[in-house]
Motif scaffolding. Structure first.
Motif, PDB file in Angstrom:
ATOM      1  N   UNK A 142      49.467  16.587   7.719  1.00 55.39           N
ATOM      2  CA  UNK A 142      48.437  16.712   8.760  1.00 55.39           C
ATOM      3  C   UNK A 142      47.793  15.365   9.076  1.00 55.39           C
ATOM      4  N   UNK A 143      47.560  14.544   8.063  1.00 57.75           N
ATOM      5  CA  UNK A 143      46.955  13.231   8.291  1.00 57.75           C
ATOM      6  C   UNK A 143      47.913  12.292   9.017  1.00 57.75           C
ATOM      7  N   UNK A 144      49.213  12.399   8.715  1.00 56.86           N
ATOM      8  CA  UNK A 144      50.200  11.583   9.428  1.00 56.86           C
ATOM      9  C   UNK A 144      50.288  12.026  10.889  1.00 56.86           C
TER      10      UNK A 144
ATOM     11  N   UNK B  24      49.071  10.915  16.565  1.00 52.30           N
ATOM     12  CA  UNK B  24      48.310  11.264  17.767  1.00 52.30           C
ATOM     13  C   UNK B  24      47.433  10.097  18.207  1.00 52.30           C
ATOM     14  N   UNK B  25      46.817   9.403  17.247  1.00 49.46           N
ATOM     15  CA  UNK B  25      45.991   8.236  17.578  1.00 49.46           C
ATOM     16  C   UNK B  25      46.847   7.122  18.167  1.00 49.46           C
ATOM     17  N   UNK B  26      48.028   6.892  17.601  1.00 46.23           N
ATOM     18  CA  UNK B  26      48.944   5.884  18.155  1.00 46.23           C
ATOM     19  C   UNK B  26      49.269   6.214  19.605  1.00 46.23           C
TER      20      UNK B  26
ATOM     21  N   UNK C 159      54.930  15.826  21.767  1.00 50.05           N
ATOM     22  CA  UNK C 159      53.998  16.951  21.662  1.00 50.05           C
ATOM     23  C   UNK C 159      53.578  17.106  20.199  1.00 50.05           C
ATOM     24  N   UNK C 160      52.564  17.913  19.948  1.00 48.35           N
ATOM     25  CA  UNK C 160      52.115  18.126  18.577  1.00 48.35           C
ATOM     26  C   UNK C 160      53.211  18.712  17.685  1.00 48.35           C
TER      27      UNK C 160
ATOM     28  N   UNK D 152      56.390  18.177  18.009  1.00 54.49           N
ATOM     29  CA  UNK D 152      57.266  17.019  17.781  1.00 54.49           C
ATOM     30  C   UNK D 152      56.686  16.123  16.688  1.00 54.49           C
ATOM     31  N   UNK D 153      55.376  15.883  16.750  1.00 57.38           N
ATOM     32  CA  UNK D 153      54.721  15.004  15.787  1.00 57.38           C
ATOM     33  C   UNK D 153      54.780  15.569  14.372  1.00 57.38           C
ATOM     34  N   UNK D 154      54.609  16.869  14.236  1.00 56.57           N
ATOM     35  CA  UNK D 154      54.676  17.471  12.897  1.00 56.57           C
ATOM     36  C   UNK D 154      56.079  17.337  12.322  1.00 56.57           C
ATOM     37  N   UNK D 155      57.079  17.580  13.140  1.00 57.91           N
ATOM     38  CA  UNK D 155      58.453  17.436  12.682  1.00 57.91           C
ATOM     39  C   UNK D 155      58.748  15.992  12.287  1.00 57.91           C
ATOM     40  N   UNK D 156      58.260  15.040  13.098  1.00 54.09           N
ATOM     41  CA  UNK D 156      58.435  13.624  12.789  1.00 54.09           C
ATOM     42  C   UNK D 156      57.681  13.259  11.519  1.00 54.09           C
TER      43      UNK D 156
END
Length: 339
Positions: A122-124, A129-131, A245-246, A248-252
């Protein structure tokens, strides 16, 4: 004043940044409760009790103490926004350009001494998201033509540090990224297919694959530049990092965090760089990737990943100091020969 200087003959760039040696005083400006030691943050995220993410505003008179992630100016910036004029040199066909740009850091946790590889998925995701959000904001600024994202992790024995993801707003696309973009375009033109997609297919389930999920994979490249080097790449064709997307970000985040932890346990220290296309260049459509390299020297990853050498003193100053010793040595040699 920082300067960007191009080599006599080759295309690499040296950044003369005298300010990089400065250190924060009075405590760590990136810890929770130390807001007065740093300028107001540009981005502040807090995870609400209901699980929803909240973006907050911060000003000089109104600091946010309960936060989960911040983006704020780096205390010893390599680049500054101060307007400067190019200075013509006597060196033929070269000039010194002002080191104009911006240098921010993403603070992914308020906890001091916690490495990025020790954070949760979750922190990653929050850091990604900030990037994405802050990167897009930087591209809207005049004079920023590339956003370089870089992180370095010290070996496990060190505890006096705060994890920082560096975000540099550069006036030009870095030399190494430009070279890769040219090679990418040449490959696409000659073979009609994306080379990174070909790499993903060739390395799938092979001896150099580290791990993968449905969307992303981590591999050791066929010809690494150092003993420990890993690439995290989308398995399908993706050219727009800033459109993730979110989900996508979780998978990454799952693949990226696993790779960071593996790199930390094997190589010790490492640095990580994001290879993305510039949002200011419509002709730049590279399949993006994230590169991790074993090593722990400060800002070494910027040189290896982006082709920007960094020195903290102008060569004229170093030459002036060394010239005294060189002339003294010459006098000793000449007098010694005569005697």
């Amino acid at each position: 004043m920082s300067e960007l200087r191009k080599d006599y003959l080759e295309d690499y760039v040296t950044l003369v940044a005298p300010t990089r040696a400065r250190a924060p005083s009075g405590g760590c400006p990136y810890c929770r409760g130390s807001g007065e030691l740093a300028p107001p943050a540009s981005v502040v995220f807090r995870m609400g009790s209901n699980g929803l993410l909240v973006r907050l505003e911060e000003s000089e008179d109104d600091r946010v103490e309960d936060w989960d992630l911040k983006v704020l100016p780096y205390h010893a910036p390599l680049l500054t926004e101060e307007p400067q004029s190019p200075r013509e040199l006597t060196v033929p066909f070269r000039k010194s350009d002002p080191g104009t740009g911006v240098h921010y850091v993403i603070v992914p946790t308020p906890e001091h001494g916690v490495r990025l590889s020790q954070l949760t998925v979750d922190q990653i995701v929050l850091a990604l998201l900030a990037m994405q959000e802050f990167g897009k904001e930087l591209y809207q600024r005049r004079g920023i033509n590339y956003v370089a994202i870089y992180y370095e992790e010290k070996p496990g024995g060190e505890t006096d540090f705060h994890s920082l993801i560096h975000v540099l707003g550069l006036p030009e696309v870095p030399p190494a990224v430009e070279m890769e973009n040219q090679a990418y375009r040449k490959y696409m033109k000659e073979l009609g297919t994306c080379p990174i997609c070909v790499i993903a297919e060739v390395e799938k389930s092979g001896p150099r694959e580290l791990l993968s999920n449905d969307e992303y994979m981590a591999i050791f490249p066929w010809a690494p530049t150092m003993p420990y080097e890993a690439w995290v790449i989308p398995r399908s064709h993706r050219t727009r990092f800033y459109r993730l997307t979110l989900p996508n970000m979780r998978s990454l985040a799952e693949v990226l965090l696993s790779t960071m932890r593996a790199m930390s346990r094997t190589a010790g220290g490492y640095y990580m760089s994001f290879y993305t296309s510039s949002l200011k260049r419509s002709s730049m459509n590279m399949h993006w990737s994230i590169r991790l390299f074993g090593g722990a020297d400060s800002f070494a990853g910027i040189s290896s990943s982006y082709g920007i050498k960094i020195v903290n003193e102008a060569p004229e100053e170093r030459a002036r100091a060394m010239a005294k010793h060189a002339r003294s040595a010459l006098a000793e040699i000449v007098m010694g020969d005569r005697s």
